[in-house]
Design a protein around this motif. Structure first.
Motif, PDB file in Angstrom:
ATOM      1  N   GLY A 129      -0.264 -14.405   3.378  1.00  0.00           N
ATOM      2  CA  GLY A 129      -0.139 -13.112   2.385  1.00  0.00           C
ATOM      3  C   GLY A 129       0.963 -12.936   1.607  1.00  0.00           C
ATOM      4  N   THR A 130       0.519 -12.042   0.448  1.00  0.00           N
ATOM      5  CA  THR A 130       1.710 -11.855  -0.686  1.00  0.00           C
ATOM      6  C   THR A 130       1.784 -10.276  -0.420  1.00  0.00           C
ATOM      7  N   THR A 131       2.778  -9.778  -0.562  1.00  0.00           N
ATOM      8  CA  THR A 131       3.227  -8.380  -0.613  1.00  0.00           C
ATOM      9  C   THR A 131       3.372  -7.786  -1.978  1.00  0.00           C
ATOM     10  N   LEU A 132       2.503  -7.442  -2.656  1.00  0.00           N
ATOM     11  CA  LEU A 132       2.545  -6.757  -4.021  1.00  0.00           C
ATOM     12  C   LEU A 132       2.993  -5.311  -4.088  1.00  0.00           C
ATOM     13  N   GLN A 133       4.244  -5.093  -4.838  1.00  0.00           N
ATOM     14  CA  GLN A 133       4.446  -3.647  -5.135  1.00  0.00           C
ATOM     15  C   GLN A 133       4.358  -3.539  -6.527  1.00  0.00           C
ATOM     16  N   VAL A 134       3.636  -2.498  -6.795  1.00  0.00           N
ATOM     17  CA  VAL A 134       3.588  -1.915  -8.484  1.00  0.00           C
ATOM     18  C   VAL A 134       4.340  -0.820  -8.435  1.00  0.00           C
ATOM     19  N   LYS A 135       5.260  -0.672  -9.339  1.00  0.00           N
ATOM     20  CA  LYS A 135       6.210   0.311  -9.683  1.00  0.00           C
ATOM     21  C   LYS A 135       5.824   0.958 -10.579  1.00  0.00           C
ATOM     22  N   PRO A 136       5.595   2.352 -10.573  1.00  0.00           N
ATOM     23  CA  PRO A 136       5.031   3.533 -11.721  1.00  0.00           C
ATOM     24  C   PRO A 136       6.240   3.422 -12.786  1.00  0.00           C
TER      25      PRO A 136
END
Lengths: 114, 115
Positions: free
Chosen positions: B108-115
């Motif tokens: 798994g890869t944790t993706l964080q998309v920042k506003p």
């Protein structure tokens, strides 16, 4: 259409206790699977079934048992719980095993053995 | 023996930019690959798949690329949105052996998309 349901959502067991994790699906899928996910790891297959009355072992079957008496239900039995079985358990189902047989997952059961 | 590997535990991108998640595999018998997305306290949900006879599959903002010679696949998300923030799992199976549908998952890869 509820999809894949799992009960309970959470459970704490003492070492040596036994329990059954329930899984049911209402999509008339023949294929069903049990996975466990440990922290920071991917899902590992415990047992699977390709139809009622047919089950087989996955990658990590030790300490578990399954049965598949109906198309809808696929319970997972833990005998003599051990701390190593602390994990999140996911049940999944699919309508076929080959191409296009994407698996639909339940919400999971978080189990802690102390 | 980890047959499916996602070597990046986490990835952070800005909203609107491209997210690229990578996956490597070692078993040359794998012939079908899938990406699943998982939010906290929920089960994984299917996102997109690709057969080994193809090298690309698109579905809206999501595209999966397969490089069989390199035993590598990637998931591109364009444009990335904050709602895409989740754990992404790569999975593989061989549909030639009994059609059991057994999946082998990456970490798994944790993706964080920042506003």
């Amino acid at each position: 259409n509820a999809g894949v349901t799992q009960t309970p959502k959470f459970r704490i067991l003492k070492i040596g206790q036994s329990m059954t994790l329930q899984c049911a699906q209402d999509m008339n899928h023949n294929y069903m699977y049990w996975y466990r996910q440990d922290p920071g790891m991917g899902l590992k297959l415990i047992y699977y079934s390709v139809g009622a009355g047919i089950t087989d072992k996955g990658e990590v079957p030790n300490g578990y048992n399954v049965s598949r008496s109906t198309t809808e239900d696929f319970p997972l039995r833990l005998e003599l719980a051990a701390p190593s079985q602390t994990s999140v358990y996911f049940c999944a189902s699919s309508w076929r095993g080959g191409v296009g047989g994407e698996q639909y997952f339940g919400p999971g059961t978080r189990l802690t053995v102390t | 023996d980890q047959q499916v590997k996602q070597n990046s535990p986490s990835l952070s991108v800005q909203e609107g930019r491209i997210s690229i998640l990578n996956c490597d595999y070692t078993n040359s018998m794998f012939d079908y690959f899938l990406w699943y997305k998982k939010y906290p306290a929920e089960g994984p949900t299917f996102l997109i798949s690709i057969s080994s006879i193809k090298d690309k599959n698109e579905d809206g903002r999501f595209t999966v690329f397969l490089n069989k010679s390199a035993k590598h696949l990637s998931l591109h998300i364009v444009p990335s949105q904050p709602g895409d923030s989740a754990v992404y799992f790569c999975a593989a199976k061989t549909y030639g052996s009994g059609n059991t549908g057994k999946l082998i998952f990456g970490q798994g890869t944790t993706l964080q998309v920042k506003p």
